[in-house]
Design a protein around this motif. Sequence first.
Motif, PDB file in Angstrom:
ATOM      1  N   ARG A  98       0.772  -1.121  -0.022  1.00  0.00           N
ATOM      2  CA  ARG A  98      -0.125  -0.068   0.174  1.00  0.00           C
ATOM      3  C   ARG A  98       0.930   1.177  -0.290  1.00  0.00           C
ATOM      4  NH1 ARG A  98      -1.684   2.815   4.310  1.00  0.00           N
ATOM      5  NH2 ARG A  98      -1.004   1.275   5.501  1.00  0.00           N
ATOM      6  N   VAL A  99       0.778   2.238  -0.981  1.00  0.00           N
ATOM      7  CA  VAL A  99       1.246   3.301  -1.144  1.00  0.00           C
ATOM      8  C   VAL A  99       0.976   4.262   0.168  1.00  0.00           C
ATOM      9  CG1 VAL A  99       1.786   5.656  -2.181  1.00  0.00           C
ATOM     10  CG2 VAL A  99       1.358   3.448  -3.432  1.00  0.00           C
ATOM     11  N   VAL A 100       1.920   4.753   1.044  1.00  0.00           N
ATOM     12  CA  VAL A 100       1.711   5.512   2.230  1.00  0.00           C
ATOM     13  C   VAL A 100       2.149   6.815   1.865  1.00  0.00           C
ATOM     14  CG1 VAL A 100       1.577   3.610   3.819  1.00  0.00           C
ATOM     15  CG2 VAL A 100       3.937   4.770   3.225  1.00  0.00           C
ATOM     16  N   ALA A 101       3.046   7.235   1.052  1.00  0.00           N
ATOM     17  CA  ALA A 101       3.577   8.406   0.624  1.00  0.00           C
ATOM     18  C   ALA A 101       4.545   8.646  -0.425  1.00  0.00           C
ATOM     19  CB  ALA A 101       4.985   8.954   1.653  1.00  0.00           C
ATOM     20  N   THR A 102       4.117   9.563  -1.362  1.00  0.00           N
ATOM     21  CA  THR A 102       4.890   9.756  -2.714  1.00  0.00           C
ATOM     22  C   THR A 102       4.912  11.340  -2.834  1.00  0.00           C
ATOM     23  OG1 THR A 102       4.480   9.567  -4.990  1.00  0.00           O
ATOM     24  CG2 THR A 102       2.535   9.765  -3.919  1.00  0.00           C
ATOM     25  N   HIS A 103       6.003  11.647  -3.316  1.00  0.00           N
ATOM     26  CA  HIS A 103       6.432  13.020  -3.613  1.00  0.00           C
ATOM     27  C   HIS A 103       6.980  13.304  -5.186  1.00  0.00           C
ATOM     28  CE1 HIS A 103       5.382  13.770   0.628  1.00  0.00           C
ATOM     29  NE2 HIS A 103       5.254  14.887   0.269  1.00  0.00           N
ATOM     30  N   GLN A 104       6.972  14.439  -5.652  1.00  0.00           N
ATOM     31  CA  GLN A 104       7.426  14.781  -6.889  1.00  0.00           C
ATOM     32  C   GLN A 104       8.459  16.027  -7.163  1.00  0.00           C
ATOM     33  OE1 GLN A 104       5.257  15.824 -10.509  1.00  0.00           O
ATOM     34  NE2 GLN A 104       5.882  13.926 -11.268  1.00  0.00           N
ATOM     35  N   GLY A 105       9.445  16.318  -7.377  1.00  0.00           N
ATOM     36  CA  GLY A 105       9.971  17.205  -7.851  1.00  0.00           C
ATOM     37  C   GLY A 105      11.615  17.129  -8.253  1.00  0.00           C
ATOM     38  N   LEU A 106      12.517  18.177  -8.338  1.00  0.00           N
ATOM     39  CA  LEU A 106      13.741  18.057  -8.612  1.00  0.00           C
ATOM     40  C   LEU A 106      14.652  17.275  -7.362  1.00  0.00           C
ATOM     41  CD1 LEU A 106      15.051  21.179 -10.702  1.00  0.00           C
ATOM     42  CD2 LEU A 106      14.469  19.067 -11.341  1.00  0.00           C
ATOM     43  N   GLU A 121      -2.364   6.620   7.472  1.00  0.00           N
ATOM     44  CA  GLU A 121      -2.497   8.163   6.725  1.00  0.00           C
ATOM     45  C   GLU A 121      -1.501   8.212   5.538  1.00  0.00           C
ATOM     46  OE1 GLU A 121      -0.414  12.496   8.082  1.00  0.00           O
ATOM     47  OE2 GLU A 121      -2.119  11.587   9.359  1.00  0.00           O
ATOM     48  N   VAL A 122      -2.098   9.001   4.606  1.00  0.00           N
ATOM     49  CA  VAL A 122      -1.544   9.008   3.145  1.00  0.00           C
ATOM     50  C   VAL A 122      -1.107  10.723   2.835  1.00  0.00           C
ATOM     51  CG1 VAL A 122      -1.777   8.603   0.738  1.00  0.00           C
ATOM     52  CG2 VAL A 122      -2.723   6.982   2.363  1.00  0.00           C
ATOM     53  N   GLU A 123       0.022  10.705   2.402  1.00  0.00           N
ATOM     54  CA  GLU A 123       0.451  12.243   2.181  1.00  0.00           C
ATOM     55  C   GLU A 123       1.204  12.182   0.655  1.00  0.00           C
ATOM     56  OE1 GLU A 123       4.099  15.023   3.361  1.00  0.00           O
ATOM     57  OE2 GLU A 123       3.022  14.339   4.950  1.00  0.00           O
ATOM     58  N   VAL A 124       0.501  12.993  -0.211  1.00  0.00           N
ATOM     59  CA  VAL A 124       0.946  12.782  -1.837  1.00  0.00           C
ATOM     60  C   VAL A 124       1.165  14.637  -2.075  1.00  0.00           C
ATOM     61  CG1 VAL A 124       0.298  12.664  -3.960  1.00  0.00           C
ATOM     62  CG2 VAL A 124      -0.340  11.007  -2.228  1.00  0.00           C
ATOM     63  N   LYS A 125       2.267  14.807  -2.958  1.00  0.00           N
ATOM     64  CA  LYS A 125       2.460  16.104  -3.138  1.00  0.00           C
ATOM     65  C   LYS A 125       2.571  15.897  -4.719  1.00  0.00           C
ATOM     66  CE  LYS A 125       5.866  19.837  -3.382  1.00  0.00           C
ATOM     67  NZ  LYS A 125       7.207  20.464  -2.640  1.00  0.00           N
ATOM     68  N   GLY A 126       2.246  16.831  -5.370  1.00  0.00           N
ATOM     69  CA  GLY A 126       2.104  16.817  -6.974  1.00  0.00           C
ATOM     70  C   GLY A 126       0.932  17.650  -7.533  1.00  0.00           C
ATOM     71  N   ALA A 127       0.913  17.843  -8.986  1.00  0.00           N
ATOM     72  CA  ALA A 127      -0.299  18.547  -9.567  1.00  0.00           C
ATOM     73  C   ALA A 127      -1.382  17.595  -9.461  1.00  0.00           C
ATOM     74  CB  ALA A 127       0.197  18.667 -11.084  1.00  0.00           C
ATOM     75  N   ILE A 128      -2.696  18.430  -9.396  1.00  0.00           N
ATOM     76  CA  ILE A 128      -3.931  18.033  -9.288  1.00  0.00           C
ATOM     77  C   ILE A 128      -4.320  17.471 -10.817  1.00  0.00           C
ATOM     78  CG2 ILE A 128      -6.535  18.539  -9.272  1.00  0.00           C
ATOM     79  CD1 ILE A 128      -5.677  20.523  -7.202  1.00  0.00           C
ATOM     80  N   GLU A 129      -4.582  16.301 -10.959  1.00  0.00           N
ATOM     81  CA  GLU A 129      -4.678  15.705 -12.174  1.00  0.00           C
ATOM     82  C   GLU A 129      -6.298  15.389 -12.684  1.00  0.00           C
ATOM     83  OE1 GLU A 129      -1.427  12.402 -11.383  1.00  0.00           O
ATOM     84  OE2 GLU A 129      -3.356  11.731 -11.164  1.00  0.00           O
ATOM     85  N   ALA A 130      -7.172  15.502 -11.346  1.00  0.00           N
ATOM     86  CA  ALA A 130      -8.601  15.640 -11.970  1.00  0.00           C
ATOM     87  C   ALA A 130      -9.191  16.490 -10.685  1.00  0.00           C
ATOM     88  CB  ALA A 130      -9.120  14.335 -11.956  1.00  0.00           C
ATOM     89  N   LEU A 131     -10.491  16.903 -10.903  1.00  0.00           N
ATOM     90  CA  LEU A 131     -11.040  17.851  -9.715  1.00  0.00           C
ATOM     91  C   LEU A 131     -12.596  17.848 -10.108  1.00  0.00           C
ATOM     92  CD1 LEU A 131     -10.386  19.694  -7.499  1.00  0.00           C
ATOM     93  CD2 LEU A 131     -10.506  21.582  -9.127  1.00  0.00           C
ATOM     94  N   SER A 132     -13.394  17.623  -8.993  1.00  0.00           N
ATOM     95  CA  SER A 132     -15.042  17.540  -9.005  1.00  0.00           C
ATOM     96  C   SER A 132     -15.242  18.096  -7.604  1.00  0.00           C
ATOM     97  CB  SER A 132     -15.394  16.209  -9.367  1.00  0.00           C
ATOM     98  OG  SER A 132     -15.254  15.345  -8.062  1.00  0.00           O
ATOM     99  N   ALA A 133     -16.514  18.421  -7.351  1.00  0.00           N
ATOM    100  CA  ALA A 133     -16.926  19.095  -6.030  1.00  0.00           C
ATOM    101  C   ALA A 133     -16.576  18.265  -4.874  1.00  0.00           C
ATOM    102  CB  ALA A 133     -18.248  19.164  -6.254  1.00  0.00           C
ATOM    103  N   ASP A 134     -16.348  16.940  -4.988  1.00  0.00           N
ATOM    104  CA  ASP A 134     -16.128  16.287  -3.669  1.00  0.00           C
ATOM    105  C   ASP A 134     -15.029  15.258  -3.982  1.00  0.00           C
ATOM    106  OD1 ASP A 134     -17.149  14.522  -5.589  1.00  0.00           O
ATOM    107  OD2 ASP A 134     -18.707  13.573  -4.013  1.00  0.00           O
ATOM    108  N   ARG A 135     -14.185  15.448  -5.052  1.00  0.00           N
ATOM    109  CA  ARG A 135     -12.848  14.547  -5.188  1.00  0.00           C
ATOM    110  C   ARG A 135     -11.851  15.081  -5.906  1.00  0.00           C
ATOM    111  NH1 ARG A 135     -14.361   8.229  -5.544  1.00  0.00           N
ATOM    112  NH2 ARG A 135     -16.355   8.455  -4.142  1.00  0.00           N
ATOM    113  N   VAL A 136     -10.589  14.987  -5.498  1.00  0.00           N
ATOM    114  CA  VAL A 136      -9.330  15.643  -6.269  1.00  0.00           C
ATOM    115  C   VAL A 136      -8.509  14.208  -6.365  1.00  0.00           C
ATOM    116  CG1 VAL A 136      -7.537  16.979  -5.719  1.00  0.00           C
ATOM    117  CG2 VAL A 136      -9.643  17.747  -5.191  1.00  0.00           C
TER     118      VAL A 136
END
Length: 271
Positions: A98-106, A121-136
């Motif tokens: 199970r993915v528990v953390a992922t980040h992106q950058g130089l 707990e899950v922590e992720v950093k990156g660009a929003i790929e899709a967005l709706s009223a109740d989900r990201v």
Amino acid sequence: MNTFHVPLSAMRLLLSLFLVALLAGCDASAPASNALAVRFLVDGQANVTYQAADDVSTARADGRWETRLTAGPDDVLSLDAVSTDGQPVTTTIEIDGRVVATHQGLRARSDSRPSERSQNEVEVKGAIEALSADRVRVQGRVFRIDASTRFLGRDNEPISFETFAVGTVVEAEGHLQSDGTVRAKKLKLEDLDDDAGDEHEVEVEGTIDAVSPTSITVSGTVFATTAATRWLDDDNLPISRDAFAPGLRAEAEGWVRDGVLTAEKVKLDED
């Protein structure tokens, strides 16, 4: 003929000592039932430093690198990757698949602490790929938005959900749910990386709002178009850009470079 008699109490003592030694040997050879199966993964060209408890190691990622190890439930896990080719890299920590953390950058650093793991707990950093009223969706992980979700600016000041859009770089935190989604605890504006600039990929699916000779707008997101933009039908076959018109559904993919979102391909979505 003389007969040697061993007292019954002595026999019991010897038997007890034998059983204790036998059980101790079994315990020593048995693996700990609460040990964590850890997978460190890096995508990109990078110098890598990874740590489990006090054990620190280094490696070099050449496109894709991973290692697996066993850690204790109280061990702090850390994975740090520094790009060697000027392109963003991605670090990912998995525990028991199970993915528990992922980040992106130089420079991308992912951590997992015991207090976080106890709450899934899950922590992720990156660009929003899709967005709706109740989900990201960020880094492929779907975060569910509810009344408890906090929306923060770069300096942790409260902001509105409307501030976020596809392509916005964020740090998303939450708790894993049984259906694989994450109940978002926090959505915070971030820079992709202190040194990474603003280059990142964006994908939008929805209704075409507008088309011009130099751009196309899908679900409110404006993509610049160039001679290199590929125009595809629902079967991924090349078609004329004239086939795209407001009201039709489409999928647009591109990259933000120097603050400009440019479409690499636009595909009709007839489903």
